[in-house]
Design a protein around this motif. Structure first.
Motif, short mmCIF file in Angstrom:
data_model
loop_
_atom_site.label_atom_id
_atom_site.label_comp_id
_atom_site.label_asym_id
_atom_site.label_seq_id
_atom_site.Cartn_x
_atom_site.Cartn_y
_atom_site.Cartn_z
N UNK A 94 1.32 -4.78 -5.48
CA UNK A 94 2.67 -5.23 -5.15
C UNK A 94 3.28 -4.32 -4.08
N UNK A 95 3.89 -4.93 -3.09
CA UNK A 95 4.51 -4.15 -2.01
C UNK A 95 5.85 -4.79 -1.64
N UNK A 96 6.81 -3.96 -1.28
CA UNK A 96 8.12 -4.48 -0.88
C UNK A 96 8.10 -4.97 0.55
N UNK A 146 -5.32 -5.85 -2.04
CA UNK A 146 -5.09 -4.40 -2.19
C UNK A 146 -5.25 -3.64 -0.87
N UNK A 147 -6.12 -4.13 0.02
CA UNK A 147 -6.33 -3.39 1.26
C UNK A 147 -5.26 -3.71 2.31
N UNK A 148 -4.29 -4.54 1.93
CA UNK A 148 -3.15 -4.80 2.82
C UNK A 148 -1.83 -4.46 2.13
N UNK A 149 -1.93 -3.82 0.98
CA UNK A 149 -0.71 -3.46 0.23
C UNK A 149 -0.26 -2.08 0.67
N UNK A 150 0.42 -2.03 1.80
CA UNK A 150 0.91 -0.76 2.34
C UNK A 150 2.15 -1.02 3.16
N UNK A 151 2.98 -0.01 3.28
CA UNK A 151 4.22 -0.15 4.05
C UNK A 151 3.92 -0.16 5.55
N UNK A 152 4.84 -0.73 6.31
CA UNK A 152 4.75 -0.68 7.77
C UNK A 152 3.90 -1.76 8.40
N UNK A 153 3.59 -2.83 7.67
CA UNK A 153 2.77 -3.92 8.22
C UNK A 153 3.63 -5.15 8.49
N UNK A 172 -3.23 -0.09 7.24
CA UNK A 172 -2.97 0.12 5.81
C UNK A 172 -3.86 1.25 5.28
N UNK A 226 -2.50 4.75 5.98
CA UNK A 226 -1.44 5.15 5.06
C UNK A 226 -2.02 5.45 3.68
#
Lengths: 354, 94
Positions: free
Chosen positions: A274-276, A320-327, B10, B13
């Protein structure tokens, strides 16, 4: 279940059904109540939170088995937030567990009291006493960067600076109450568990020092600091790891219902996280697809208009491999940007209790 | 940006976050797998339940491991692992 404080609420209160509870969504306007919560001090009617008392010789052993964090030494001056899981590791509810002299008191999430009670009774292998106290007790909250000042004026200034998750049995106007330093929004937060016959008086007196805020403002402020809101975030089949509620589960504990399933999901890796996110004009509905260049990578879990950001704020569950901030991602047909938590920095983090 | 470029971004990070989690677990002698800590969970009070003494330990550890001094920073930099990652690796903010 209607709020026991309904008769004390203003006439213009807007109510809504949340699970088994009818709760005040707002008393005036979301914008106003949100600002009170983030900038001053808000009084919360948390009567939608069920209260369930577990007593008997095996009360702690039972609680230790059904709760996902270690409550073996949870003394009567402490409380903690944790989860109850089913055998498949699915979240049943998120609770506040209060240590009590004769057992444990559980406070459910909003509108989940009946489900929690049924789950506890169905898992009562130890034969403990399980009593629904929601008929004679209710919960009031104080939350905001200056909520500590309200505590001082209302009860006792010394209580305002209790360590986080401390609990004190005290009295207010001759009534026995349980006072706890808690908080859902990252701001200074307190809860008072009070007999219902005294609740309206406490509510009215609290309003002499603070303003009421409803469930909408509370949930928005919770989302902004990534405090899980089970009714929005616990979706069919989602694991604790996918929800991102790991911190409410103690995997170093030897045994609890759902432990094996949670560990299996963690060790398997992969899946979604989960990502905001923020951006776009409208508020996407839960289930709206999330795309990258035409490739489906997940879905929206929950989204609202954030008063603090002045923009859409939501949670998405993505690969999961795209669940990061800044995208930069696409939600429905709109470009959004994933965020770093907390999405709003609580004012309380820079205001000392004096 | 292509999906592979996004994945690479990603991953950068997530790698910094992973380094921070390992540092926290090691310096504070926590008994958990570093990966059990999520990028977004709160670190103080709620969440990892670190206290002000832990903060002092982390100031020292971060300077030693990443060469970044955060002594005068606001508490917000410890709002989550991902937030801290942006402090120790400013390229993530771009």
């Amino acid at each position: 279940m209607a709020s026991v404080l309904a008769s004390a609420h203003p006439q213009e209160t807007v109510y809504g059904q949340v699970g088994d509870a009818t709760v005040p969504l707002r008393f005036s306007s979301l914008d106003e109540e949100y600002k009170v919560l983030r900038e001053r001090a808000a009084v919360l009617d948390l009567g939608g939170h069920g209260l369930i008392e577990i007593t008997g010789p095996d009360a702690v052993a039972f609680a230790q088995r059904v709760l996902a964090r270690d409550v073996e030494y949870l003394t009567s001056d402490r409380c903690m937030m944790t989860l109850l899981l089913d055998a498949d590791g699915q979240v049943v509810d998120q609770v506040l567990a209060f240590g009590r002299e004769d057992g444990i008191l559980l406070e459910s999430s909003c509108g989940a009291g009946a489900r929690l009670l049924a789950h506890l009774r169905a898992n009562n292998d130890e034969g403990v006493e399980i009593a629904d106290r929601s008929g004679d007790l209710t919960v009031l909250g104080l939350e905001g960067p200056y909520a500590w000042g309200v505590v001082g004026r209302l009860i006792d200034g010394e209580l305002a600076s209790l360590p986080f998750e401390s609990v004190v049995d005290t009295t207010w106007n001759g009534a026995d109450i349980v006072f706890a330093r808690t908080g859902f929004t990252g701001e200074y937060g307190y809860q008072m568990i009070v007999p219902i016959e005294h609740a309206a008086d406490l509510w009215r007196q609290s309003l002499e020092h603070a303003q009421a805020a409803g469930q909408e403002a509370l949930e928005l402020a919770m989302l902004e600091v990534r405090q899980p809101i089970p009714r929005h975030e616990v979706t069919e089949g989602a694991t604790v790891v996918e929800i991102g509620a790991n911190w409410l589960v103690d995997v170093t504990k030897d045994e609890f219902v759902g432990r094996e399933a949670v560990l299996a999901a963690f060790e398997a890796g992969g899946g979604r996280r989960t990502v905001g996110f923020s951006g776009g004009d409208g508020v996407p509905a839960p289930g709206t697809r999330v795309w990258v260049n035409g490739q489906d990578i997940g879905e929206v879990v929950h989204a609202v208009h954030s008063v603090g950001l002045g923009a859409t704020l939501g949670l998405a569950r993505v690969d999961h491999d795209l669940a990061a901030a800044g995208l930069e991602l696409t939600v429905g047909g709109t470009e959004v940007t994933t965020l770093t938590s907390p999405y709003i920095v609580p004012k309380s983090w820079s205001i000392p209790i004096i | 940006m292509t999906i592979d470029e996004l994945r690479a971004r990603a991953a950068e990070r997530q790698q910094t976050c992973s380094q921070i989690k390992k540092m926290i677990v090691s310096r504070l002698d926590l008994e958990i797998d570093p990966d059990w800590i999520t990028d977004d969970q709160p670190l103080f009070g709620r969440g990892l339940e670190l206290d002000s003494l832990d903060v002092l330990e982390l100031y020292v550890a971060i300077e030693a491991e990443f060469g970044v001094a955060l002594y005068d920073s606001e508490m917000a930099v410890f709002g989550s692992v991902s937030r801290l990652a942006e402090e120790v690796n400013p390229a993530l903010r771009a």
